[in-house]
Design a protein around this motif. Structure first.
Motif, PDB file in Angstrom:
ATOM      1  N   ALA A 149       0.430  -1.465   0.061  1.00 29.83           N
ATOM      2  CA  ALA A 149       0.097   0.375   0.180  1.00 29.83           C
ATOM      3  C   ALA A 149       0.881   0.933   0.323  1.00 29.83           C
ATOM      4  CB  ALA A 149      -1.061   0.042   1.001  1.00 29.83           C
ATOM      5  N   ILE A 150       2.293   1.328   0.828  1.00 30.69           N
ATOM      6  CA  ILE A 150       2.914   2.356   0.729  1.00 30.69           C
ATOM      7  C   ILE A 150       3.619   2.590  -0.795  1.00 30.69           C
ATOM      8  CG2 ILE A 150       4.906   3.391   1.943  1.00 30.69           C
ATOM      9  CD1 ILE A 150       4.588   1.966   4.308  1.00 30.69           C
ATOM     10  N   GLU A 177       2.481   1.942  -3.032  1.00 30.50           N
ATOM     11  CA  GLU A 177       1.224   2.185  -4.212  1.00 30.50           C
ATOM     12  C   GLU A 177       0.998   3.382  -3.954  1.00 30.50           C
ATOM     13  OE1 GLU A 177      -1.117   1.782  -7.231  1.00 30.50           O
ATOM     14  OE2 GLU A 177       0.262   0.020  -6.299  1.00 30.50           O
ATOM     15  N   ARG A 178       1.394   4.372  -2.841  1.00 32.00           N
ATOM     16  CA  ARG A 178       1.190   5.606  -2.277  1.00 32.00           C
ATOM     17  C   ARG A 178       1.995   6.186  -2.643  1.00 32.00           C
ATOM     18  NH1 ARG A 178       2.251   7.987   2.111  1.00 32.00           N
ATOM     19  NH2 ARG A 178       2.247   6.447   3.111  1.00 32.00           N
ATOM     20  N   LYS A 179       3.826   5.918  -3.104  1.00 29.30           N
ATOM     21  CA  LYS A 179       4.578   6.556  -3.426  1.00 29.30           C
ATOM     22  C   LYS A 179       5.479   6.476  -4.378  1.00 29.30           C
ATOM     23  CE  LYS A 179       6.189   7.362   1.470  1.00 29.30           C
ATOM     24  NZ  LYS A 179       6.610   8.403   1.590  1.00 29.30           N
ATOM     25  N   ARG A 207       4.980   0.934  -6.893  1.00 29.00           N
ATOM     26  CA  ARG A 207       4.310  -0.465  -6.710  1.00 29.00           C
ATOM     27  C   ARG A 207       4.550  -1.420  -7.641  1.00 29.00           C
ATOM     28  NH1 ARG A 207       2.523  -5.699  -5.777  1.00 29.00           N
ATOM     29  NH2 ARG A 207       5.205  -5.425  -5.548  1.00 29.00           N
TER      30      ARG A 207
END
Length: 201
Positions: A15-16, A18-20, A23
């Motif tokens: 998830a991190i 993906e956010r940053k 991913r």
């Protein structure tokens, strides 16, 4: 689908990522085969050249602990493509890693070669073996002045190599000493040759 890197890339990690924005690249790596789960010949050579490694464990309360282990090159041995082993020498007798492994077999090895700026991360499980003199004899470095307490066997689940970024370049004292000795021998030979030429002239 599951991947070897899932051992580290948990849903929270993904998830991190993906956010940053990382991913997509890691997902592509996963689809192309991802991390290794067996010890390759290249990894074997790297492991058996190390004189210093770090072993991470965690207790039943999930409190992590990192312990340094060292010895002559080859003290950490590759037993087969999924098993590493080393003799655990007698030390301060706190037995924190041993206690942690009794509660929680999950373990991690971190190997870093400062001279070549390379680091390897190895995830897996580990167990303590006591009273196996044959195994100790197989794993004990020849002529090494240490007393064997027990053996730790490490089963590899996955491993990955990091980029060299931010690794300071350092050299083993023995390597520096050998280089300086070779230089000094070369200087002595050149000085002897110069003296000979002067005597002839």
């Amino acid at each position: 689908m599951t991947y070897a890197s899932d051992i580290a890339f948990t849903p929270a990690v993904k998830a991190i990522q993906e956010r940053k924005g990382s991913r997509r690249a890691y997902a592509k790596l996963e689809r192309s085969g991802g991390w290794h789960t067996d010890v390759t010949p290249d990894l074997k050579a790297f492991i058996e050249a190390q004189t210093s490694v770090f072993l991470a464990t965690a207790n039943a309360e999930k409190q992590p602990y990192i312990q340094h282990r060292g010895g002559p090159a080859g003290f950490l041995k590759v037993i087969d493509i999924q098993t590493l082993g080393f003799v655990d020498y007698a030390g301060n007798r706190q037995f924190i890693s041993s206690g942690n492994l009794a509660d929680n077999p999950k373990a991690y090895l971190f190997l870093i070669d400062y001279a070549h700026r390379r680091r390897i991360k190895i995830w897996g499980t580990a167990r303590v073996v006591e009273g196996d003199e044959e195994l100790v004899a197989d794993l004990m470095p020849p002529d090494y002045k240490a007393r064997a307490e027990q053996v730790i066997l490490f089963t590899v689940s996955a491993w990955d190599a990091n980029c060299p970024q931010h690794i300071p370049q350092r050299f083993e004292a023995s390597s520096v000493a050998a280089t300086l000795a070779a230089r000094d021998a070369r200087i002595a030979a050149l000085e002897a040759e110069l003296a000979r030429l002067k005597a002839v002239g």
